[in-house]
Design a protein around this motif. Structure first.
Motif, mmCIF file in Angstrom:
data_model
loop_
_atom_site.group_PDB
_atom_site.id
_atom_site.type_symbol
_atom_site.label_atom_id
_atom_site.label_comp_id
_atom_site.label_asym_id
_atom_site.label_seq_id
_atom_site.Cartn_x
_atom_site.Cartn_y
_atom_site.Cartn_z
ATOM 1 N N LEU A 44 -6.527 0.819 -7.510
ATOM 2 C CA LEU A 44 -6.893 -0.798 -8.662
ATOM 3 C C LEU A 44 -6.055 -0.681 -9.697
ATOM 4 O O LEU A 44 -5.761 -1.800 -9.922
ATOM 5 N N PHE A 45 -5.654 0.368 -10.461
ATOM 6 C CA PHE A 45 -4.803 0.204 -11.651
ATOM 7 C C PHE A 45 -3.350 -0.427 -10.884
ATOM 8 O O PHE A 45 -2.868 -1.177 -11.798
ATOM 9 N N SER A 46 -3.039 0.030 -9.830
ATOM 10 C CA SER A 46 -1.652 -0.351 -9.281
ATOM 11 C C SER A 46 -1.914 -1.779 -8.955
ATOM 12 O O SER A 46 -0.927 -2.480 -9.075
ATOM 13 N N LEU A 47 -2.982 -2.371 -8.468
ATOM 14 C CA LEU A 47 -3.051 -3.668 -8.114
ATOM 15 C C LEU A 47 -3.090 -4.398 -9.429
ATOM 16 O O LEU A 47 -2.697 -5.652 -9.415
ATOM 17 N N THR A 48 -3.555 -4.034 -10.316
ATOM 18 C CA THR A 48 -3.118 -4.897 -11.845
ATOM 19 C C THR A 48 -1.974 -4.847 -12.287
ATOM 20 O O THR A 48 -1.664 -5.679 -12.875
ATOM 21 N N GLN A 49 -0.946 -4.065 -11.819
ATOM 22 C CA GLN A 49 0.380 -4.129 -12.249
ATOM 23 C C GLN A 49 1.235 -4.610 -11.306
ATOM 24 O O GLN A 49 2.285 -5.299 -11.710
ATOM 25 N N PHE A 50 1.139 -4.508 -10.118
ATOM 26 C CA PHE A 50 1.641 -5.077 -9.089
ATOM 27 C C PHE A 50 1.148 -5.924 -8.202
ATOM 28 O O PHE A 50 -0.205 -6.052 -8.042
ATOM 29 N N SER A 51 1.894 -6.883 -7.260
ATOM 30 C CA SER A 51 1.075 -7.396 -6.057
ATOM 31 C C SER A 51 0.718 -6.732 -5.275
ATOM 32 O O SER A 51 0.900 -5.409 -4.853
ATOM 33 N N VAL A 52 -0.358 -7.088 -4.130
ATOM 34 C CA VAL A 52 -0.797 -6.787 -3.266
ATOM 35 C C VAL A 52 0.093 -6.234 -2.054
ATOM 36 O O VAL A 52 0.102 -4.986 -1.642
ATOM 37 N N VAL A 53 1.045 -6.908 -1.819
ATOM 38 C CA VAL A 53 2.029 -6.672 -0.877
ATOM 39 C C VAL A 53 2.816 -5.522 -1.426
ATOM 40 O O VAL A 53 3.066 -4.402 -0.751
ATOM 41 N N SER A 54 3.084 -5.421 -2.774
ATOM 42 C CA SER A 54 3.966 -4.237 -3.361
ATOM 43 C C SER A 54 3.037 -2.880 -3.315
ATOM 44 O O SER A 54 3.688 -1.811 -2.895
ATOM 45 N N VAL A 55 1.850 -2.936 -3.515
ATOM 46 C CA VAL A 55 1.075 -1.761 -3.500
ATOM 47 C C VAL A 55 0.887 -1.243 -1.988
ATOM 48 O O VAL A 55 1.106 -0.056 -1.680
ATOM 49 N N ILE A 56 0.767 -2.265 -0.951
ATOM 50 C CA ILE A 56 0.589 -1.654 0.431
ATOM 51 C C ILE A 56 1.938 -1.081 0.750
ATOM 52 O O ILE A 56 2.097 -0.173 1.583
ATOM 53 N N ALA A 57 3.316 -1.768 0.399
ATOM 54 C CA ALA A 57 4.396 -1.348 0.776
ATOM 55 C C ALA A 57 4.900 0.088 0.240
ATOM 56 O O ALA A 57 5.273 1.151 0.811
ATOM 57 N N TYR A 58 4.481 0.414 -1.033
ATOM 58 C CA TYR A 58 4.584 1.731 -1.895
ATOM 59 C C TYR A 58 3.748 2.563 -0.995
ATOM 60 O O TYR A 58 4.147 3.809 -1.062
ATOM 61 N N LEU A 59 2.514 2.390 -0.692
ATOM 62 C CA LEU A 59 1.724 3.225 0.217
ATOM 63 C C LEU A 59 2.125 3.855 1.301
ATOM 64 O O LEU A 59 2.298 4.717 1.861
ATOM 65 N N ALA A 60 2.675 2.727 1.965
ATOM 66 C CA ALA A 60 3.005 2.820 3.552
ATOM 67 C C ALA A 60 4.410 3.906 3.078
ATOM 68 O O ALA A 60 4.834 4.500 4.017
ATOM 69 N N GLY A 153 -9.883 -10.348 -11.729
ATOM 70 C CA GLY A 153 -10.882 -9.765 -10.634
ATOM 71 C C GLY A 153 -10.799 -8.538 -10.484
ATOM 72 O O GLY A 153 -11.759 -7.780 -10.269
ATOM 73 N N LEU A 154 -9.409 -7.593 -10.566
ATOM 74 C CA LEU A 154 -9.254 -6.304 -10.319
ATOM 75 C C LEU A 154 -9.925 -5.550 -11.756
ATOM 76 O O LEU A 154 -10.317 -4.598 -11.639
ATOM 77 N N THR A 155 -9.721 -6.206 -12.859
ATOM 78 C CA THR A 155 -10.317 -5.715 -14.067
ATOM 79 C C THR A 155 -11.821 -5.446 -13.876
ATOM 80 O O THR A 155 -12.299 -4.443 -14.340
ATOM 81 N N LEU A 156 -12.512 -6.500 -13.434
ATOM 82 C CA LEU A 156 -13.846 -6.450 -13.311
ATOM 83 C C LEU A 156 -14.163 -5.291 -12.063
ATOM 84 O O LEU A 156 -15.370 -4.601 -12.257
ATOM 85 N N LEU A 157 -13.115 -5.284 -11.117
ATOM 86 C CA LEU A 157 -13.701 -3.873 -10.367
ATOM 87 C C LEU A 157 -13.524 -2.696 -10.859
ATOM 88 O O LEU A 157 -14.408 -1.810 -10.784
ATOM 89 N N ILE A 158 -12.451 -2.677 -11.394
ATOM 90 C CA ILE A 158 -12.338 -1.210 -12.352
ATOM 91 C C ILE A 158 -13.552 -1.171 -13.278
ATOM 92 O O ILE A 158 -13.907 -0.111 -13.501
ATOM 93 N N MET A 159 -13.737 -2.016 -14.236
ATOM 94 C CA MET A 159 -14.974 -2.138 -15.205
ATOM 95 C C MET A 159 -16.378 -1.480 -14.384
ATOM 96 O O MET A 159 -17.146 -0.856 -14.701
ATOM 97 N N GLY A 160 -16.642 -2.333 -13.185
ATOM 98 C CA GLY A 160 -17.805 -2.029 -12.414
ATOM 99 C C GLY A 160 -17.671 -0.388 -11.953
ATOM 100 O O GLY A 160 -18.824 -0.012 -11.610
#
Length: 161
Positions: A44-60, A153-160
């Motif tokens: 979730l923190f990664s998604l606040t800093q990078f795009s979804v595509v970048s996070v998926i690519a880094y995880l892969a 939206g991701l900040t709300l998810l992290i706070m939740g």
């Protein structure tokens, strides 16, 4: 006969999954729960800093780097010890992961029922079938514009979490 066996197997899978989720939520195994929640929080923190595509690519890339390194390590170990244990992921490669036509049909039927109910409710709200409900929905959307202006939206998810 086969359909009932598949149904029983799926029910056992879902009940086991629910038990594992409850174990995670109640922190029954602290090490496992910490790993799961820590990795979700890191994502979730990664998604606040990078795009979804970048996070998926880094995880892969991370997963691919780990599996390639492990495969090379096991190959070198087998060459040094002069053993032939075979491919280190053979057990996982042999597992059948296809979905049957009945399973796909069942899930799409459930999805269709869910989507149809959402579309009916939105139609009822937007076409003002009941004025009070539509006004409540409008106020909710108006409040969400302020929430959206203040938070990502991701900040709300992290706070939740």
């Amino acid at each position: 006969m086969q359909a009932s066996a598949d149904s029983t197997r799926m029910e056992c899978f879902w009940s086991n999954w629910k038990c594992q989720a409850i174990d995670l939520l109640y922190w029954r195994d602290i090490k496992q729960t910490g790993i799961v929640f820590g990795s979700v929080l890191l994502m979730l923190f990664s998604l606040t800093q990078f795009s979804v595509v970048s996070v998926i690519a880094y995880l892969a890339l991370a997963a691919l780097s780990a599996t390639i390194s492990f495969r090379i390590y096991k190959s070198v170990l087998q060459a040094v010890q002069k053993t032939d244990e075979g491919h280190p992921f053979k057990n996982y490669l042999d597992v059948e992961i296809s979905l049957s036509q009945e399973q796909i049909q069942k899930y799409t039927d459930c999805l269709q029922v869910y989507l149809n109910s959402i579309v009916r409710e939105l139609r009822r709200l937007f076409l003002v079938q009941d004025l009070v409900d539509s006004l409540k929905f409008a106020v909710l959307m108006w409040l969400l514009t302020y929430v959206g202006a203040l938070f990502n939206g991701l900040t709300l998810l992290i706070m939740g979490k």
